[in-house]
Design an enzyme around this catalytic site. Structure first.
Site, short mmCIF file in Angstrom:
data_model
loop_
_atom_site.label_atom_id
_atom_site.label_comp_id
_atom_site.label_asym_id
_atom_site.label_seq_id
_atom_site.Cartn_x
_atom_site.Cartn_y
_atom_site.Cartn_z
N LYS A 172 0.87 -1.19 0.00
CA LYS A 172 0.00 0.00 0.00
C LYS A 172 0.90 1.23 0.00
CE LYS A 172 -1.68 2.80 2.89
NZ LYS A 172 -1.58 4.05 2.10
N GLU A 201 10.40 1.11 10.03
CA GLU A 201 11.39 2.18 9.76
C GLU A 201 10.68 3.49 10.03
OE1 GLU A 201 14.41 1.83 9.17
OE2 GLU A 201 14.71 -0.14 8.28
N CYS A 243 13.58 11.40 6.98
CA CYS A 243 13.66 10.74 8.29
C CYS A 243 15.05 10.89 8.89
CB CYS A 243 13.29 9.27 8.16
SG CYS A 243 14.26 8.42 6.90
N GLU A 280 9.79 15.44 15.87
CA GLU A 280 10.13 15.47 14.45
C GLU A 280 9.23 16.51 13.76
OE1 GLU A 280 9.01 12.10 11.96
OE2 GLU A 280 11.06 12.02 11.19
P1 NAD Z 1 2.61 8.29 8.02
O1 NAD Z 1 2.95 7.42 9.18
O2 NAD Z 1 1.57 9.34 8.23
O3 NAD Z 1 2.09 7.41 6.79
C1 NAD Z 1 2.89 6.39 6.26
C2 NAD Z 1 1.99 5.36 5.61
O4 NAD Z 1 1.21 4.72 6.61
C3 NAD Z 1 1.02 5.94 4.58
O5 NAD Z 1 0.96 5.07 3.47
C4 NAD Z 1 -0.30 5.92 5.34
O6 NAD Z 1 -1.42 5.80 4.50
C5 NAD Z 1 -0.15 4.69 6.20
N1 NAD Z 1 -0.98 4.64 7.41
C6 NAD Z 1 -1.48 5.69 8.13
N2 NAD Z 1 -2.21 5.23 9.15
C7 NAD Z 1 -2.19 3.88 9.09
C8 NAD Z 1 -2.76 2.84 9.90
N3 NAD Z 1 -3.49 3.10 10.97
N4 NAD Z 1 -2.50 1.55 9.54
C9 NAD Z 1 -1.73 1.27 8.47
N5 NAD Z 1 -1.18 2.21 7.67
C10 NAD Z 1 -1.41 3.50 7.98
O7 NAD Z 1 3.97 8.92 7.51
P2 NAD Z 1 4.19 9.96 6.33
O8 NAD Z 1 3.74 11.30 6.81
O9 NAD Z 1 3.64 9.42 5.08
O10 NAD Z 1 5.79 9.93 6.21
C11 NAD Z 1 6.63 10.68 7.00
C12 NAD Z 1 7.16 9.85 8.17
O11 NAD Z 1 7.85 8.72 7.67
C13 NAD Z 1 8.17 10.61 9.00
O12 NAD Z 1 7.93 10.35 10.36
C14 NAD Z 1 9.50 10.02 8.57
O13 NAD Z 1 10.53 10.14 9.52
C15 NAD Z 1 9.12 8.60 8.31
N6 NAD Z 1 10.09 7.95 7.40
C16 NAD Z 1 10.95 7.01 7.92
C17 NAD Z 1 11.90 6.43 7.09
C18 NAD Z 1 12.86 5.39 7.62
O14 NAD Z 1 13.41 4.64 6.80
N7 NAD Z 1 13.09 5.30 8.91
C19 NAD Z 1 11.97 6.78 5.75
C20 NAD Z 1 11.09 7.73 5.26
C21 NAD Z 1 10.14 8.30 6.11
#
Ligand code: NAD
Length: 471
Positions: A169, A244, A278, A378
């Protein structure tokens, strides 16, 4: 307007069962540029069923066969690099420096995994036991918008290497990028059902995957808050989970650092991907004894940072991905001032001369204490905090005084001293003096930055389980 109304299931683009739609925007202009149909539980069930049908045959393929598939995927995705870069610019607004890296990396992750697979010992003998590494079962993966295409490729690469099938997804905010990528992935001609992609909201399609009883392995990249929800949902069926998550990475400037050299590198680490990374080095830890010099160098360096239209190659900071993200970053800039920090650069509002688009001023706060919220949470935008330290022990104490532990940066002229400090940092990755990326090294976080590691052999093993046969 781009209308995306299909999912990719069982080797085909098929109409969505879910009927809700979400708008897609160009963040540099705030214009709507498309819509995506959002999958529901039935779409997820269809995709999982396809992955389940494909699993028995695919799990019996040989590493040589799978290396050939990874090479085909790489060639196909690399051939669409320009189209992918254009989609990232339009739908996401990432600056050229990030797009150059990300569009190239989307194709190269398959070859990195092929290299890992070529050397990997799936069978070994331990005492009387014949131990075989088996795929852990059907996998699912969920992506963030800030690196959607790259992580789709990385997670498909790992699943294929492990001999497992996968349902993905992507981020609902990255549907155009996903669609361009899908064209390339489809052309690679993998067996039907090996990878399946369902567009949808996290709370609907993501939640359905996290709780699905036929999914054995969940690989999630995104925020710590969502990671927690996924871990809880996955517990019901004891899924293997790789998370991650977010970060609040320290950049330690050692007292012997050449500040003219280091100041632009500090900004590059902190403002990476418009601050929406991130791994961004958002806490700059500088020696009290050289604070005035550090601030002079940072002020001079930030004055040369260009924020604006990502089509301009001189631009280092593009727009925030959404109106919501823009508001969130603005609220942290307000909060920093309320908490008593001082603005060295930037502040609220758009950069000068910019009338529209979700652009933020590159912002640096000084006089920040590590217990302020701007130093602990963050922000996910180009907002950095400079924090003073007394001596090396104090620097390490501040660096480790965080809920996160994804990445850290150390800058200093004496490399051995920098290495000693790096060894004391609680983070999954520590980068000394701006060292380049190492694609086969494990990537992931300590503490609330996640669970498990991706890439190379550690990433492959996260999709495998040992089985012992005793004779
Ligand atoms: P997010 O957590 O809001 O969303 C990420 C994904 O999770 C999206 O596809 C979203 O639709 C899905 N999601 C949301 N709620 C969910 C639920 N209840 N169950 C299952 N899936 C759900 O994050 P974002 O705003 O899209 O991305 C930014 C975040 O990602 C930042 O915190 C960043 O640090 C982190 N990030 C981490 C890494 C890493 O490798 N550590 C890499 C890139 C981004």
């Amino acid at each position: 307007m781009k209308i995306i109304d299909t999912h990719y299931i069982d080797g085909r683009f098929i109409a969505s069962h879910g009927t809700d739609e979400a708008p897609l925007f160009n963040p540099a202009t705030e214009e709507q540029i498309g819509t995506v149909r959002l999958g529901d539980g039935e779409d997820v069930n269809r995709a999982v069923a396809a992955a389940r049908r494909a699993f028995p045959d695919f799990s019996r393929t040989t590493p040589t066969e799978r290396i050939a598939m990874l090479e085909r995927l790489s060639a196909s995705v690399s051939a669409r690099g320009d189209a992918l870069a254009e989609a990232m610019r339009e739908e996401y607004g990432a600056p050229a420096s990030f797009i150059d890296f990300a569009a190239h990396r989307a194709g190269s992750v398959f070859l990195d995994m092929a290299k890992t697979l070529a050397d990997y010992p799936f069978r070994r003998t331990i005492g009387r036991a014949e131990v075989e590494m088996r795929p852990s079962g059907i996998a699912a993966a969920i992506m963030p918008w800030n690196s959607n295409a790259g992580f789709i490729c990385a997670k498909i690469a790992t699943a294929v290497a492990a001999g497992t099938t996968i349902v993905i997804k992507p981020s609902e905010m990255s549907a155009i990028q996903t669609q361009v990528l899908l064209g390339a992935l489809h052309e690679a001609g993998l067996p039907d059902g090996v990878f399946n992609i369902v567009n949808g909201l996290g709370a609907v399609a993501g939640a359905a995957l996290s709780a699905h009883r036929d999914i054995a392995k969940m690989s999630f990249t995104g925020s710590t808050a969502t990671g927690r929800a996924i871990l809880t949902a996955a517990a019901g069926t004891m899924k293997r989970v790789t998370l991650e998550l977010g970060g609040k990475s320290p950049s330690i400037v050692l007292p012997d650092a050449d500040l003219a050299l280091v100041a632009p590198q500090l900004l590059m680490a902190g403002f990476a991907n418009s601050g929406q990374a991130c791994v961004a080095g958002t806490r700059i830890l500088a020696p009290e004894s050289r604070m005035a010099e550090v601030l002079d160098h940072l002020a001079a360096a930030v004055a040369t940072v260009k924020a604006g239209d990502p089509r301009d190659r001189a631009v280092q900071i593009g727009p925030m991905v959404s109106a919501r993200q823009w508001e969130r970053v603005q609220s942290y800039i307000r909060l920093g001032q309320e908490e008593g920090a001082t603005l060295l650069a930037g502040g609220e509002g758009r950069p000068e001369g910019v009338e529209r688009g979700w652009f933020v001023r590159p912002t640096i706060f000084t006089g920040v204490r590590n217990d302020m919220r701007i130093a602990r949470e963050e922000i996910f935008g180009p907002v950095l905090s400079v924090i003073a330290y007394r001596d090396e022990d104090h620097a390490v104490e501040i660096a480790n005084d965080t809920d996160y532990g994804l990445q850290a940066y150390v800058f200093g002229a004496d490399v051995e001293r920098a290495r000693t400090v790096a060894n004391r940092i609680e983070a999954g990755r520590v980068v000394i003096n701006g060292a380049p990326h190492e694609p086969l090294a494990p990537f992931g976080g300590f503490k609330q930055s996640g669970i498990g590691r991706e890439f190379g052999v550690f990433g492959l093993e996260a999709f495998l389980e040992p089985r012992s046969v005793l004779l």
